[in-house]
Design a protein around this motif. Structure first.
Motif, PDB file in Angstrom:
ATOM      1  N   GLY A  91      57.507  -0.848  43.123  1.00 46.10           N
ATOM      2  CA  GLY A  91      57.487   0.607  43.176  1.00 46.10           C
ATOM      3  C   GLY A  91      56.389   1.195  42.307  1.00 46.10           C
ATOM      4  O   GLY A  91      56.164   0.714  41.191  1.00 46.10           O
ATOM      5  N   TYR A 121      58.014   2.720  47.156  1.00 43.35           N
ATOM      6  CA  TYR A 121      58.401   1.306  47.122  1.00 43.35           C
ATOM      7  C   TYR A 121      57.888   0.605  48.372  1.00 43.35           C
ATOM      8  O   TYR A 121      57.973   1.133  49.485  1.00 43.35           O
ATOM      9  CB  TYR A 121      59.922   1.151  47.045  1.00 43.35           C
ATOM     10  CG  TYR A 121      60.504   1.519  45.704  1.00 43.35           C
ATOM     11  CD1 TYR A 121      60.550   0.565  44.689  1.00 43.35           C
ATOM     12  CD2 TYR A 121      61.005   2.792  45.465  1.00 43.35           C
ATOM     13  CE1 TYR A 121      61.107   0.892  43.438  1.00 43.35           C
ATOM     14  CE2 TYR A 121      61.547   3.122  44.233  1.00 43.35           C
ATOM     15  CZ  TYR A 121      61.587   2.171  43.217  1.00 43.35           C
ATOM     16  OH  TYR A 121      62.112   2.494  41.999  1.00 43.35           O
ATOM     17  N   ASP A 159      63.478   0.003  52.088  1.00 43.22           N
ATOM     18  CA  ASP A 159      62.578  -1.121  51.804  1.00 43.22           C
ATOM     19  C   ASP A 159      63.308  -2.447  51.937  1.00 43.22           C
ATOM     20  O   ASP A 159      62.792  -3.414  52.530  1.00 43.22           O
ATOM     21  CB  ASP A 159      61.935  -0.979  50.422  1.00 43.22           C
ATOM     22  CG  ASP A 159      62.972  -0.834  49.306  1.00 43.22           C
ATOM     23  OD1 ASP A 159      64.081  -0.332  49.589  1.00 43.22           O
ATOM     24  OD2 ASP A 159      62.654  -1.202  48.165  1.00 43.22           O
ATOM     25  N   SER A 196      60.642  -6.059  45.866  1.00 47.20           N
ATOM     26  CA  SER A 196      60.101  -4.710  46.054  1.00 47.20           C
ATOM     27  C   SER A 196      59.297  -4.291  44.832  1.00 47.20           C
ATOM     28  O   SER A 196      59.704  -4.555  43.687  1.00 47.20           O
ATOM     29  CB  SER A 196      61.228  -3.697  46.279  1.00 47.20           C
ATOM     30  OG  SER A 196      61.846  -3.893  47.517  1.00 47.20           O
TER      31      SER A 196
END
Length: 468
Positions: free
Chosen positions: A168, A150, A123, A166
């Protein structure tokens, strides 16, 4: 197994296979579809948070302000108490972390990974390269239920990439929606299969009921009853079949009635004809006057001719009543039958000075009917043969040919000589009954063979072919 049961089993087998394939396909797509929907939501949220974080950037650097940190921490600790289509959501499951341009974690909503290098995770790695970054990682490699999805979004300041944020979402948060979707699929799929099964039962019952009505009607006709034809609503193949059975029944009844009348008439006429012939023979012995002798000879001749015609009609009626010949056939010696016919027709052969030529051979046939066919072919050949000629009988494989020398068959009559009551005049003789070749043709059909008449060199050849 009855027809309705076979239809139901076949229908349910196909339905079950199709249902299994469809449900298997849908179940296989349920989880990916839910994950795709969750991923799309995460993408939107990640890009929104990326813009919020970018608003606090200074000199091209990400700044995690106390207000931002406090807001993200409060977000992680919220209790939404949301009712999502019957599923309760009481906590925030989304994990948020922010990395700098080198992949170092600057903020972690769980407070565990700050300062760590995440540049190797897809990611972060892909987003820093300007591509779409996403990954799925298991916290416990041996447990699929610990997977976390993610999705990352780039943080930009004045067009420059200064970091990555990011988001998740753990698989456990998505699993209740997947399970509910599968339960609904199982429930509605089962209901659909049940409805289809009930429809199949109804269809099988309806078809079986119509077929059974037709079967009972056919059985009643076979038992010489006179049932009313079954009436069906609608116009389909079963109704057409019922109409065809009714038409066949009427034609068979008419044919059977005609055959019975012919049989009754011939039996009733034989006794009077025998009496007339006997009286004629007595008168022939007593009458001396030539004119009266010609009269009594004519009475005897015509009564004999009528008696022969009645015998042929009876034989024809018996043949037409046969549906098939006995399955067991025997080897029939043709030469022996020809010699028997020669002895019985000695006077006629001597009158025309005819010779018989036959080779040794035999055919596999039903003996009694084959003898009748052969005698009729020889009678026909003798009747049309010229004087001082030879009738040739040849057997080869499963084919019998009888050839005579005499007048040929006109072209217009070649296709009709085997019809009942159709005959051609023989030179110097009265017209025949037209039943001889018709009987031979019927016998050939009963054997599964064929009869063909054709003009040969200076005569006619009859070819009787039987199956081997």
């Amino acid at each position: 197994m009855k027809l309705g049961q076979r239809l139901l089993v076949f229908y349910f087998l196909i339905l079950g296979l199709v249902g299994w394939f469809v449900l298997d396909l849908v179940f296989g797509q349920a989880k990916p579809l839910v994950r795709q929907s969750a991923e799309e939501t995460l993408v939107d949220a990640a890009n929104l948070l990326a813009e919020i974080v970018a608003s606090d950037a200074r000199d091209g650097q990400i700044v995690i302000t106390p207000a931002l940190r406090d807001a993200l921490n409060r977000y992680a600790g919220r209790t939404p108490d949301a009712d999502i289509w019957g599923l309760k959501k009481t906590r925030i499951h989304t994990h948020v972390y922010i990395t700098g341009p080198s992949g170092t974690v600057l903020f972690d909503s769980r407070g565990q990974d700050e300062g760590k290098d995440f540049s190797r995770w897809n990611d972060v790695h892909l987003t820093l390269q300007g591509r779409y970054g996403a990954r799925t990682t298991r916290s416990d490699p041996q447990d699929p239920s610990t997977s976390i999805m993610y999705v990352a979004a780039p943080i930009r300041d004045q067009g420059s990439l200064i970091g990555v944020i990011s988001l998740g979402k753990p698989g456990r948060a998505i699993e209740p929606f997947v399970q509910r979707a599968e339960r609904y699929l199982m429930l509605y799929g089962g209901l659909a299969l049940l409805v289809c099964l009930l429809s199949g039962v109804l269809l099988a019952w309806w078809l079986s009921r119509r077929v059974n009505r037709l079967r009972r009607y056919a059985e009643a006709v076979a038992n010489d009853e006179r049932p009313s034809p079954p009436r069906f609503r609608g116009h389909d193949e079963i109704r057409d079949l019922a109409d065809a059975v009714t038409a066949m029944r009427r034609r068979l009844e008419a044919r059977a009635q005609l055959e019975d009348n012919v049989t009754l008439l011939t039996h009733e006429m034989k006794s009077p004809l025998a009496a007339i012939r006997g009286a004629g023979e007595i008168l022939a012995d007593e009458v001396k006057e030539p004119a009266l002798q010609r009269f009594t000879d004519n009475v005897i001749h015509e009564s004999q001719r009528l008696s022969d015609l009645l015998d042929r009609l009876l034989a024809m009626a018996r043949l037409e009543k046969l549906e098939s010949l006995p399955a067991r056939k025997t080897s029939v010696s043709v030469s022996a039958l020809v010699q028997e016919w020669r002895r019985s027709r000695y006077a006629l052969l001597a009158e025309k000075q005819l010779e018989i030529s036959v080779n040794e051979g035999s055919l596999q046939a039903e003996a009694e009917t084959f003898k009748l066919a052969l005698f009729n072919l020889l009678d026909n050949a003798q009747r049309f043969a010229n004087e001082n000629t030879t009738i040739t009988v040849h057997v080869e494989a499963a084919c019998l040919t009888v050839t005579n020398t005499g007048p040929m068959i006109p072209d217009y009559a070649l296709g009709r000589v085997t019809e009942r009551f159709y005959s051609l005049p023989a030179p110097g003789q009265e017209k025949s009954s037209g039943l001889g070749l018709a009987m031979v043709n019927e016998i050939a059909s009963l054997h599964g063979g064929s009869l063909k008449l054709e003009n040969a060199h200076q005569g006619v050849q009859a070819r009787l072919t039987l199956p081997e």
